[in-house]
Write a protein that holds these residues in place. Structure first.
Motif, PDB file in Angstrom:
ATOM      1  N   THR A  69      -7.376  45.669 -38.367  1.00 23.81           N
ATOM      2  CA  THR A  69      -6.132  46.353 -38.053  1.00 23.81           C
ATOM      3  C   THR A  69      -6.053  46.584 -36.551  1.00 23.81           C
ATOM      4  OG1 THR A  69      -6.135  47.442 -40.203  1.00 23.81           O
ATOM      5  CG2 THR A  69      -4.766  48.425 -38.496  1.00 23.81           C
ATOM      6  N   VAL A  70      -4.922  46.183 -35.960  1.00 22.61           N
ATOM      7  CA  VAL A  70      -4.711  46.314 -34.521  1.00 22.61           C
ATOM      8  C   VAL A  70      -3.519  47.226 -34.272  1.00 22.61           C
ATOM      9  CG1 VAL A  70      -4.005  45.076 -32.436  1.00 22.61           C
ATOM     10  CG2 VAL A  70      -5.675  44.051 -33.988  1.00 22.61           C
ATOM     11  N   SER A  71      -3.689  48.171 -33.354  1.00 24.81           N
ATOM     12  CA  SER A  71      -2.601  49.039 -32.924  1.00 24.81           C
ATOM     13  C   SER A  71      -2.622  49.066 -31.399  1.00 24.81           C
ATOM     14  CB  SER A  71      -2.790  50.445 -33.492  1.00 24.81           C
ATOM     15  OG  SER A  71      -1.751  51.285 -33.051  1.00 24.81           O
ATOM     16  N   SER A  72      -1.547  48.557 -30.783  1.00 25.40           N
ATOM     17  CA  SER A  72      -1.506  48.442 -29.335  1.00 25.40           C
ATOM     18  C   SER A  72      -0.058  48.323 -28.874  1.00 25.40           C
ATOM     19  CB  SER A  72      -2.292  47.202 -28.901  1.00 25.40           C
ATOM     20  OG  SER A  72      -2.306  47.079 -27.507  1.00 25.40           O
ATOM     21  N   GLU A  73       0.231  48.809 -27.654  1.00 23.42           N
ATOM     22  CA  GLU A  73       1.591  48.681 -27.127  1.00 23.42           C
ATOM     23  C   GLU A  73       1.962  47.214 -26.947  1.00 23.42           C
ATOM     24  OE1 GLU A  73       2.203  50.962 -23.560  1.00 23.42           O
ATOM     25  OE2 GLU A  73       1.321  52.751 -24.469  1.00 23.42           O
ATOM     26  N   THR A  74       1.034  46.420 -26.403  1.00 25.86           N
ATOM     27  CA  THR A  74       1.281  44.993 -26.211  1.00 25.86           C
ATOM     28  C   THR A  74       0.112  44.197 -26.777  1.00 25.86           C
ATOM     29  OG1 THR A  74       0.261  44.908 -24.023  1.00 25.86           O
ATOM     30  CG2 THR A  74       2.616  45.369 -24.103  1.00 25.86           C
ATOM     31  N   VAL A  75       0.430  43.093 -27.451  1.00 23.60           N
ATOM     32  CA  VAL A  75      -0.587  42.208 -28.005  1.00 23.60           C
ATOM     33  C   VAL A  75      -0.220  40.779 -27.609  1.00 23.60           C
ATOM     34  CG1 VAL A  75      -1.657  41.312 -30.117  1.00 23.60           C
ATOM     35  CG2 VAL A  75      -1.035  43.736 -29.972  1.00 23.60           C
ATOM     36  N   GLU A  76      -1.197  40.079 -27.017  1.00 18.92           N
ATOM     37  CA  GLU A  76      -1.035  38.667 -26.671  1.00 18.92           C
ATOM     38  C   GLU A  76      -2.165  37.907 -27.344  1.00 18.92           C
ATOM     39  OE1 GLU A  76      -0.955  35.647 -22.826  1.00 18.92           O
ATOM     40  OE2 GLU A  76      -1.205  37.795 -22.494  1.00 18.92           O
ATOM     41  N   VAL A  77      -1.817  36.866 -28.109  1.00 24.33           N
ATOM     42  CA  VAL A  77      -2.816  36.119 -28.870  1.00 24.33           C
ATOM     43  C   VAL A  77      -2.866  34.670 -28.407  1.00 24.33           C
ATOM     44  CG1 VAL A  77      -3.617  35.446 -31.169  1.00 24.33           C
ATOM     45  CG2 VAL A  77      -2.389  37.607 -30.873  1.00 24.33           C
ATOM     46  N   LYS A  78      -4.050  34.242 -27.989  1.00 24.86           N
ATOM     47  CA  LYS A  78      -4.302  32.838 -27.661  1.00 24.86           C
ATOM     48  C   LYS A  78      -5.312  32.257 -28.651  1.00 24.86           C
ATOM     49  CE  LYS A  78      -3.587  33.673 -22.739  1.00 24.86           C
ATOM     50  NZ  LYS A  78      -4.212  33.693 -21.416  1.00 24.86           N
ATOM     51  N   GLY A  79      -6.069  33.130 -29.308  1.00 27.74           N
ATOM     52  CA  GLY A  79      -7.098  32.735 -30.263  1.00 27.74           C
ATOM     53  C   GLY A  79      -6.676  33.025 -31.691  1.00 27.74           C
ATOM     54  N   LYS A  80      -7.582  33.671 -32.458  1.00 31.15           N
ATOM     55  CA  LYS A  80      -7.333  33.933 -33.879  1.00 31.15           C
ATOM     56  C   LYS A  80      -7.150  35.419 -34.136  1.00 31.15           C
ATOM     57  CE  LYS A  80     -10.032  29.965 -35.379  1.00 31.15           C
ATOM     58  NZ  LYS A  80     -11.163  29.490 -36.174  1.00 31.15           N
ATOM     59  N   LEU A  81      -6.212  35.725 -35.027  1.00 26.05           N
ATOM     60  CA  LEU A  81      -5.948  37.096 -35.442  1.00 26.05           C
ATOM     61  C   LEU A  81      -5.653  37.095 -36.930  1.00 26.05           C
ATOM     62  CD1 LEU A  81      -5.381  40.103 -34.903  1.00 26.05           C
ATOM     63  CD2 LEU A  81      -3.065  39.458 -34.237  1.00 26.05           C
ATOM     64  N   ASP A  82      -6.370  37.952 -37.664  1.00 28.22           N
ATOM     65  CA  ASP A  82      -6.223  38.032 -39.113  1.00 28.22           C
ATOM     66  C   ASP A  82      -6.207  39.506 -39.498  1.00 28.22           C
ATOM     67  OD1 ASP A  82      -6.311  37.812 -41.857  1.00 28.22           O
ATOM     68  OD2 ASP A  82      -8.141  36.625 -41.924  1.00 28.22           O
ATOM     69  N   GLY A  83      -5.095  39.991 -40.070  1.00 32.17           N
ATOM     70  CA  GLY A  83      -5.059  41.387 -40.497  1.00 32.17           C
ATOM     71  C   GLY A  83      -3.687  42.005 -40.407  1.00 32.17           C
ATOM     72  N   ARG A  84      -3.641  43.229 -39.862  1.00 34.03           N
ATOM     73  CA  ARG A  84      -2.394  43.979 -39.695  1.00 34.03           C
ATOM     74  C   ARG A  84      -2.238  44.339 -38.222  1.00 34.03           C
ATOM     75  NH1 ARG A  84       0.158  46.052 -43.869  1.00 34.03           N
ATOM     76  NH2 ARG A  84      -0.785  46.023 -45.923  1.00 34.03           N
ATOM     77  N   VAL A  85      -0.986  44.279 -37.746  1.00 36.61           N
ATOM     78  CA  VAL A  85      -0.710  44.570 -36.348  1.00 36.61           C
ATOM     79  C   VAL A  85       0.491  45.507 -36.252  1.00 36.61           C
ATOM     80  CG1 VAL A  85      -0.092  43.606 -34.097  1.00 36.61           C
ATOM     81  CG2 VAL A  85      -1.553  42.296 -35.651  1.00 36.61           C
ATOM     82  N   SER A  86       0.368  46.520 -35.407  1.00 38.18           N
ATOM     83  CA  SER A  86       1.475  47.411 -35.079  1.00 38.18           C
ATOM     84  C   SER A  86       1.577  47.435 -33.556  1.00 38.18           C
ATOM     85  CB  SER A  86       1.208  48.809 -35.628  1.00 38.18           C
ATOM     86  OG  SER A  86       2.253  49.677 -35.264  1.00 38.18           O
ATOM     87  N   THR A  87       2.719  46.944 -33.025  1.00 36.85           N
ATOM     88  CA  THR A  87       2.855  46.809 -31.580  1.00 36.85           C
ATOM     89  C   THR A  87       4.308  46.866 -31.140  1.00 36.85           C
ATOM     90  OG1 THR A  87       2.267  45.412 -29.680  1.00 36.85           O
ATOM     91  CG2 THR A  87       2.929  44.274 -31.694  1.00 36.85           C
ATOM     92  N   GLN A  88       4.517  47.130 -29.864  1.00 39.24           N
ATOM     93  CA  GLN A  88       5.854  47.057 -29.279  1.00 39.24           C
ATOM     94  C   GLN A  88       6.184  45.609 -28.942  1.00 39.24           C
ATOM     95  OE1 GLN A  88       8.018  49.758 -28.778  1.00 39.24           O
ATOM     96  NE2 GLN A  88       6.492  50.768 -30.060  1.00 39.24           N
ATOM     97  N   SER A  89       5.265  44.944 -28.241  1.00 41.72           N
ATOM     98  CA  SER A  89       5.482  43.582 -27.770  1.00 41.72           C
ATOM     99  C   SER A  89       4.392  42.662 -28.313  1.00 41.72           C
ATOM    100  CB  SER A  89       5.463  43.570 -26.234  1.00 41.72           C
ATOM    101  OG  SER A  89       5.522  42.254 -25.751  1.00 41.72           O
ATOM    102  N   PHE A  90       4.788  41.628 -29.057  1.00 39.81           N
ATOM    103  CA  PHE A  90       3.835  40.705 -29.683  1.00 39.81           C
ATOM    104  C   PHE A  90       4.111  39.300 -29.159  1.00 39.81           C
ATOM    105  CE2 PHE A  90       2.186  38.453 -33.596  1.00 39.81           C
ATOM    106  CZ  PHE A  90       0.873  38.876 -33.447  1.00 39.81           C
ATOM    107  N   THR A  91       3.114  38.696 -28.513  1.00 46.49           N
ATOM    108  CA  THR A  91       3.261  37.370 -27.921  1.00 46.49           C
ATOM    109  C   THR A  91       2.226  36.424 -28.512  1.00 46.49           C
ATOM    110  OG1 THR A  91       4.038  38.345 -25.851  1.00 46.49           O
ATOM    111  CG2 THR A  91       3.285  36.058 -25.769  1.00 46.49           C
ATOM    112  N   LEU A  92       2.702  35.316 -29.071  1.00 44.51           N
ATOM    113  CA  LEU A  92       1.812  34.295 -29.619  1.00 44.51           C
ATOM    114  C   LEU A  92       1.888  33.074 -28.718  1.00 44.51           C
ATOM    115  CD1 LEU A  92       2.797  34.555 -33.378  1.00 44.51           C
ATOM    116  CD2 LEU A  92       0.809  35.517 -32.261  1.00 44.51           C
ATOM    117  N   ARG A  93       0.779  32.736 -28.098  1.00 44.59           N
ATOM    118  CA  ARG A  93       0.717  31.555 -27.240  1.00 44.59           C
ATOM    119  C   ARG A  93       0.543  30.310 -28.098  1.00 44.59           C
ATOM    120  NH1 ARG A  93       3.332  33.494 -23.175  1.00 44.59           N
ATOM    121  NH2 ARG A  93       2.321  35.272 -22.206  1.00 44.59           N
ATOM    122  N   ALA A  94       0.703  29.139 -27.513  1.00 43.20           N
ATOM    123  CA  ALA A  94       0.683  27.862 -28.242  1.00 43.20           C
ATOM    124  C   ALA A  94      -0.612  27.652 -29.028  1.00 43.20           C
ATOM    125  CB  ALA A  94       0.904  26.708 -27.271  1.00 43.20           C
TER     126      ALA A  94
END
Length: 124
Positions: A69-94
């Protein structure tokens, strides 16, 4: 010479406000953590994390992986993420590979990102 100790209960400590000057924590690629991570600053993950992660901002590097479970104002993902996310800004890179239920305000998905899950933007 002798005095009676003060037996009054201690005053409750005020809640800690987020530190705007908090630093950046970098979790290296050779690091594997199972448990809970909390930071008032930014966290960069290049290793493997399993558990809950709370921070002002989170960046998961290309070789990084977070499961939990991730809780953060901003989240940027370039790798792997598995679970639940609560954020203001969510960015998924290629290069992102995400399997998550995400609650967000702002969303950016680059071409090539692999995503599976539910995305929820609260009305308001």
């Amino acid at each position: 010479m002798f005095s009676k100790p003060d037996t009054a209960p201690a005053a409750p400590q005020p809640a800690r406000a987020p530190n705007p000057n908090a630093g950046k924590s970098v979790l290296a690629s050779d690091l594997r953590i199972t448990g809970e991570i909390t930071s008032t600053g930014s966290v960069e993950v290049f290793g493997d994390i399993e558990g809950n992660l709370t921070a002002r901002s989170l960046m998961i590097g290309g070789e990084g992986a977070v499961k939990g479970t991730v809780s953060s104002e901003t989240v940027e993902v370039k790798g792997k993420l598995d679970g639940r996310v609560s954020t203001q800004s969510f960015t998924l890179r290629a290069t992102a590979q995400v399997e998550a239920d995400v609650t967000y305000t702002s969303l950016v998905i680059e071409s090539g990102a692999q995503i599976e899950g539910r995305f929820n933007r609260p009305k308001g």
